[in-house]
Scaffold this motif. Structure first.
Motif, PDB file in Angstrom:
ATOM      1  N   LEU A   6      -8.675  37.714  29.085  1.00 50.91           N
ATOM      2  CA  LEU A   6      -8.646  39.140  28.752  1.00 50.91           C
ATOM      3  C   LEU A   6      -7.263  39.727  29.028  1.00 50.91           C
ATOM      4  CD1 LEU A   6     -12.074  40.490  30.026  1.00 50.91           C
ATOM      5  CD2 LEU A   6     -11.175  40.707  27.724  1.00 50.91           C
ATOM      6  N   LYS A   7      -6.697  39.331  30.194  1.00 51.47           N
ATOM      7  CA  LYS A   7      -5.380  39.869  30.577  1.00 51.47           C
ATOM      8  C   LYS A   7      -4.323  39.501  29.546  1.00 51.47           C
ATOM      9  CE  LYS A   7      -5.423  40.237  35.581  1.00 51.47           C
ATOM     10  NZ  LYS A   7      -4.973  39.610  36.830  1.00 51.47           N
ATOM     11  N   LYS A   8      -4.379  38.230  29.095  1.00 51.12           N
ATOM     12  CA  LYS A   8      -3.368  37.783  28.122  1.00 51.12           C
ATOM     13  C   LYS A   8      -3.467  38.589  26.840  1.00 51.12           C
ATOM     14  CE  LYS A   8      -2.473  33.006  29.350  1.00 51.12           C
ATOM     15  NZ  LYS A   8      -2.641  31.600  28.990  1.00 51.12           N
ATOM     16  N   LEU A   9      -4.690  38.862  26.428  1.00 47.76           N
ATOM     17  CA  LEU A   9      -4.840  39.622  25.181  1.00 47.76           C
ATOM     18  C   LEU A   9      -4.362  41.054  25.361  1.00 47.76           C
ATOM     19  CD1 LEU A   9      -8.338  38.315  24.086  1.00 47.76           C
ATOM     20  CD2 LEU A   9      -6.184  37.902  22.936  1.00 47.76           C
ATOM     21  N   GLU A  10      -4.605  41.596  26.566  1.00 52.88           N
ATOM     22  CA  GLU A  10      -4.247  43.004  26.758  1.00 52.88           C
ATOM     23  C   GLU A  10      -2.751  43.194  26.919  1.00 52.88           C
ATOM     24  OE1 GLU A  10      -6.314  44.527  30.107  1.00 52.88           O
ATOM     25  OE2 GLU A  10      -8.272  44.424  29.122  1.00 52.88           O
ATOM     26  N   LYS A  11      -2.005  42.129  27.318  1.00 47.10           N
ATOM     27  CA  LYS A  11      -0.582  42.288  27.632  1.00 47.10           C
ATOM     28  C   LYS A  11       0.207  42.680  26.390  1.00 47.10           C
ATOM     29  CE  LYS A  11       2.315  39.001  29.231  1.00 47.10           C
ATOM     30  NZ  LYS A  11       2.819  37.934  30.103  1.00 47.10           N
ATOM     31  N   VAL A  12       0.965  43.757  26.498  1.00 49.57           N
ATOM     32  CA  VAL A  12       1.818  44.181  25.381  1.00 49.57           C
ATOM     33  C   VAL A  12       3.170  43.475  25.524  1.00 49.57           C
ATOM     34  CG1 VAL A  12       3.018  46.149  24.400  1.00 49.57           C
ATOM     35  CG2 VAL A  12       0.686  46.427  25.247  1.00 49.57           C
ATOM     36  N   PRO A  13       3.748  42.920  24.440  1.00 46.18           N
ATOM     37  CA  PRO A  13       5.055  42.251  24.573  1.00 46.18           C
ATOM     38  C   PRO A  13       6.127  43.274  24.954  1.00 46.18           C
ATOM     39  CG  PRO A  13       4.406  42.420  22.283  1.00 46.18           C
ATOM     40  CD  PRO A  13       3.216  42.827  23.065  1.00 46.18           C
ATOM     41  N   SER A  14       6.990  42.931  25.951  1.00 42.32           N
ATOM     42  CA  SER A  14       7.963  43.903  26.447  1.00 42.32           C
ATOM     43  C   SER A  14       9.033  44.167  25.400  1.00 42.32           C
ATOM     44  CB  SER A  14       8.610  43.368  27.725  1.00 42.32           C
ATOM     45  OG  SER A  14       9.137  42.101  27.479  1.00 42.32           O
ATOM     46  N   GLN A  15       9.525  45.378  25.398  1.00 39.76           N
ATOM     47  CA  GLN A  15      10.553  45.750  24.416  1.00 39.76           C
ATOM     48  C   GLN A  15      11.890  45.141  24.799  1.00 39.76           C
ATOM     49  OE1 GLN A  15      10.495  50.006  24.417  1.00 39.76           O
ATOM     50  NE2 GLN A  15       9.627  50.011  22.380  1.00 39.76           N
ATOM     51  N   PHE A  16      12.678  44.825  23.808  1.00 34.17           N
ATOM     52  CA  PHE A  16      14.010  44.282  24.074  1.00 34.17           C
ATOM     53  C   PHE A  16      14.942  45.383  24.562  1.00 34.17           C
ATOM     54  CE2 PHE A  16      13.088  40.211  22.765  1.00 34.17           C
ATOM     55  CZ  PHE A  16      12.543  40.149  21.500  1.00 34.17           C
ATOM     56  N   ILE A  17      15.897  45.010  25.413  1.00 38.96           N
ATOM     57  CA  ILE A  17      16.879  45.986  25.892  1.00 38.96           C
ATOM     58  C   ILE A  17      17.858  46.237  24.750  1.00 38.96           C
ATOM     59  CG2 ILE A  17      18.701  46.422  27.562  1.00 38.96           C
ATOM     60  CD1 ILE A  17      17.307  44.527  29.454  1.00 38.96           C
ATOM     61  N   PRO A  18      18.059  47.483  24.344  1.00 38.55           N
ATOM     62  CA  PRO A  18      18.978  47.734  23.210  1.00 38.55           C
ATOM     63  C   PRO A  18      20.428  47.492  23.599  1.00 38.55           C
ATOM     64  CG  PRO A  18      18.233  49.796  24.156  1.00 38.55           C
ATOM     65  CD  PRO A  18      17.488  48.728  24.863  1.00 38.55           C
ATOM     66  N   ILE A  19      21.185  46.883  22.672  1.00 31.63           N
ATOM     67  CA  ILE A  19      22.616  46.647  22.892  1.00 31.63           C
ATOM     68  C   ILE A  19      23.331  47.890  22.413  1.00 31.63           C
ATOM     69  CG2 ILE A  19      24.567  45.179  22.373  1.00 31.63           C
ATOM     70  CD1 ILE A  19      22.561  42.981  21.674  1.00 31.63           C
ATOM     71  N   GLU A  20      23.931  48.622  23.356  1.00 32.45           N
ATOM     72  CA  GLU A  20      24.457  49.935  22.983  1.00 32.45           C
ATOM     73  C   GLU A  20      25.669  49.827  22.080  1.00 32.45           C
ATOM     74  OE1 GLU A  20      24.522  52.892  25.903  1.00 32.45           O
ATOM     75  OE2 GLU A  20      22.771  52.109  26.910  1.00 32.45           O
ATOM     76  N   ASP A  21      26.399  48.700  22.129  1.00 33.96           N
ATOM     77  CA  ASP A  21      27.580  48.578  21.272  1.00 33.96           C
ATOM     78  C   ASP A  21      27.218  48.475  19.809  1.00 33.96           C
ATOM     79  OD1 ASP A  21      29.389  46.493  23.623  1.00 33.96           O
ATOM     80  OD2 ASP A  21      29.247  48.651  23.399  1.00 33.96           O
ATOM     81  N   PHE A  22      26.021  47.980  19.508  1.00 34.78           N
ATOM     82  CA  PHE A  22      25.666  47.767  18.111  1.00 34.78           C
ATOM     83  C   PHE A  22      25.028  48.996  17.469  1.00 34.78           C
ATOM     84  CE2 PHE A  22      27.209  43.902  18.860  1.00 34.78           C
ATOM     85  CZ  PHE A  22      26.401  42.786  18.956  1.00 34.78           C
ATOM     86  N   ILE A  23      24.727  49.983  18.267  1.00 36.21           N
ATOM     87  CA  ILE A  23      24.086  51.183  17.707  1.00 36.21           C
ATOM     88  C   ILE A  23      25.161  52.255  17.551  1.00 36.21           C
ATOM     89  CG2 ILE A  23      22.242  52.863  18.019  1.00 36.21           C
ATOM     90  CD1 ILE A  23      21.103  50.935  20.168  1.00 36.21           C
ATOM     91  N   THR A  24      25.397  52.688  16.304  1.00 34.58           N
ATOM     92  CA  THR A  24      26.385  53.767  16.089  1.00 34.58           C
ATOM     93  C   THR A  24      25.767  55.070  16.562  1.00 34.58           C
ATOM     94  OG1 THR A  24      26.550  52.626  13.987  1.00 34.58           O
ATOM     95  CG2 THR A  24      28.127  54.366  14.396  1.00 34.58           C
ATOM     96  N   PRO A  25      26.413  55.751  17.507  1.00 42.06           N
ATOM     97  CA  PRO A  25      25.835  57.014  17.955  1.00 42.06           C
ATOM     98  C   PRO A  25      25.851  58.053  16.840  1.00 42.06           C
ATOM     99  CG  PRO A  25      27.965  56.661  18.955  1.00 42.06           C
ATOM    100  CD  PRO A  25      27.635  55.416  18.228  1.00 42.06           C
ATOM    101  N   ALA A  26      24.856  58.918  16.830  1.00 39.38           N
ATOM    102  CA  ALA A  26      24.707  59.885  15.731  1.00 39.38           C
ATOM    103  C   ALA A  26      25.899  60.836  15.653  1.00 39.38           C
ATOM    104  CB  ALA A  26      23.409  60.671  15.911  1.00 39.38           C
ATOM    105  N   LYS A  27      26.600  60.995  16.794  1.00 33.89           N
ATOM    106  CA  LYS A  27      27.754  61.905  16.799  1.00 33.89           C
ATOM    107  C   LYS A  27      28.811  61.486  15.796  1.00 33.89           C
ATOM    108  CE  LYS A  27      29.333  62.240  21.023  1.00 33.89           C
ATOM    109  NZ  LYS A  27      30.085  62.708  22.203  1.00 33.89           N
ATOM    110  N   CYS A  28      29.005  60.137  15.645  1.00 38.89           N
ATOM    111  CA  CYS A  28      30.115  59.662  14.813  1.00 38.89           C
ATOM    112  C   CYS A  28      29.838  59.841  13.330  1.00 38.89           C
ATOM    113  CB  CYS A  28      30.381  58.181  15.091  1.00 38.89           C
ATOM    114  SG  CYS A  28      30.816  57.883  16.788  1.00 38.89           S
TER     115      CYS A  28
END
Lengths: 291, 192
Positions: free
Chosen positions: B63-85
């Motif tokens: 039951l625990k295995k089914l309930e476990k949500v896969p953890s989100q990946f840590i975002p790489i901030e260099d690859f995301i263009t900030p909206a300001k630019c």
């Protein structure tokens, strides 16, 4: 049975003696001692000294380099390319916060001076420090800091100073007695039994230089070899010549400033040809890297 | 005598059970069970709870295995263009380049690639010469003495970690006191 043995014993003795006979140039009393010790051994047992002693004298030398302290000057094409790249990057970029602030302030100033200005409207946005003023204050701070000079012509001329030519890597040369001549070469000393060649090179650095140089030796392996045969007059069966093994080291700390009488020089790779013998230079040139 | 009687009873029970005569067989089964109380029931008490516990644990794990949500990946901030630019008001007014200037730039880039290639080939050659010299030295040493050769091939454990300060633009000032710098570290730290 007894007669042939005696004959064999009589043959081997002179042969062994001739092997160790003769004196090599630059050899110390140590060599004499070893000859007598070995002979004593051979008299008792033949098998002990089966290993033939080589006729070459071994020496170890150290190639001490001072790596560059400042970046080298740019060549003309590098300067041009740098300039063009800077321009291209500027064109492709967007305005930064600081630049936007400057533009806003300039606009506000022009509106103030035009007379068409309602102070109540923009009372909240008025800033105490304009962006231009900030820039000016930064420039003032930079001017108050005086960095050291990159190039000092007088120090560059002094060949014995370790502070010369900070943009290039320098090599240490010492004047040493080899045979009957005094030559400029990389500091070397003779190998002694019981130590590795690397230790001999370290000894060469510490004993032959009065000033305390702290160096890091890059590994136990020699980086080059120079062998020369003695002139035929001095050459014997026991010593044909010398093999000098070079070891690389990097200067980590130069000790107290050198006294004017010190017999060593710091030279760039291009200046080595004026001081070294051609055959020696040819071998040494290979492993001294300039970049 | 009593043993024989018991065995006779067991045999009767067995035959009745096999003939599916339910009433008699059930009564005799109880008796059969009562006869065998001493033999089996102790084992049942221990085994069943253990087995039940194990089953429950296995079900819980699934039951625990089914309930476990896969953890989100840590975002790489260099690859995301900030909206300001991407704001349109920030665009620079780029002056148009003249034909000569763009031509000049293209030619300079080609010149640069040629220069860099020459530099690279010179470096590679210098390194090869140095390696050749080292190989020669090792061969000569081998001819001299085997033990010195082996000592030369051994690694130096004191050499690494090796650090050296690289070249800066100006040489260091001998008596300069750097001012104390204070900074606020605002890097975002993600926990998974």
């Amino acid at each position: 049975m007894a007669a042939p043995c005696r004959r064999m014993a009589s043959w081997s003795l002179p042969r062994f003696l001739s092997c160790f006979g003769g004196t090599a140039v630059g050899s110390t009393g140590f060599r004499q001692f070893s000859r007598t010790a070995v002979c004593r051994v051979t008299l008792q047992t033949k098998s002990m000294t089966d290993k033939p002693s080589s006729p070459w004298t071994l020496m170890a030398a150290v190639c001490l380099q001072r790596l560059p302290v400042i970046s080298a000057d740019l060549s003309p094409i590098e300067q041009q390319f740098g300039h063009v790249m800077h321009q291209m990057e500027l064109e492709k970029s967007v305005l930064s916060d600081h630049e936007l602030q400057l533009l806003e302030d300039a606009e506000r100033m022009s509106r103030k001076q035009a007379g068409d200005y309602d102070s109540d409207e923009e009372g909240k946005d008025e800033e105490i420090m304009l962006a231009q003023d900030l820039e000016d204050s930064w420039e003032q701070k930079l001017k108050s800091f005086q960095p050291a000079h990159r190039v000092r012509a007088d120090v560059d001329q002094d060949v014995t100073s370790v502070q010369r030519c900070l943009a290039d890597s320098l090599v240490l040369l010492a004047e040493q007695q080899v045979g009957s001549q005094k030559l400029w070469l990389l500091p070397q000393t003779q190998w002694q039994e019981g130590e590795t060649l690397q230790q001999t090179a370290e000894r060469a650095l510490t004993t032959l230089q009065a000033a305390g140089f702290k160096a890091t030796f890059l590994g136990n392996t020699p980086c080059g070899v120079y062998k020369y045969k003695l002139p035929k007059a001095i050459r014997t069966e026991g010593s044909v010549g010398t093999k000098v093994f070079f070891f690389k080291a990097i200067l980590s700390d130069c000790g107290p400033p050198a006294t004017p009488d010190t017999p060593f020089l710091w030279l760039k790779k291009s200046e080595l040809q004026h001081y070294l013998k051609p055959a020696y230079l040819m071998k040494v040139d290979h492993f001294i890297l300039d970049f | 005598m009593s043993n024989k009687f018991y065995i006779y009873l067991l045999q009767i029970c067995w035959t009745i059970c096999t003939t599916k005569h339910y009433l008699i067989s059930s009564i005799l089964k109880c008796h059969y069970a009562l006869c065998l109380i001493r033999a089996e029931p102790k084992k049942k008490k221990k085994a069943d709870p253990r087995r039940e516990l194990q089953l429950r644990e296995r079900l819980k794990k699934r039951l625990k295995k089914l309930e476990k949500v896969p953890s989100q990946f840590i975002p790489i901030e260099d690859f995301i263009t900030p909206a300001k630019c991407l704001d349109e008001t920030r665009e620079r007014s780029t002056p148009k380049l003249s034909f000569e200037e763009s031509e000049g730039r293209a030619l300079l880039l080609k010149e640069w690639s040629r220069y860099k290639k020459k530099q690279h080939m010179a470096e590679v050659q210098a390194i090869e010469l140095a390696l050749k010299a080292q190989r020669e030295a090792l061969e000569e040493l081998k001819l001299e003495s085997e033990e010195l050769y082996q000592a030369a091939l051994m690694q130096d454990p004191l050499l690494f970690p090796f650090t050296h300060e690289g070249p800066a633009y100006t040489p260091p000032k001998t008596d300069y006191e750097a001012p104390d710098g204070k900074f606020n570290d605002i890097t975002k730290v993600y926990t998974q």
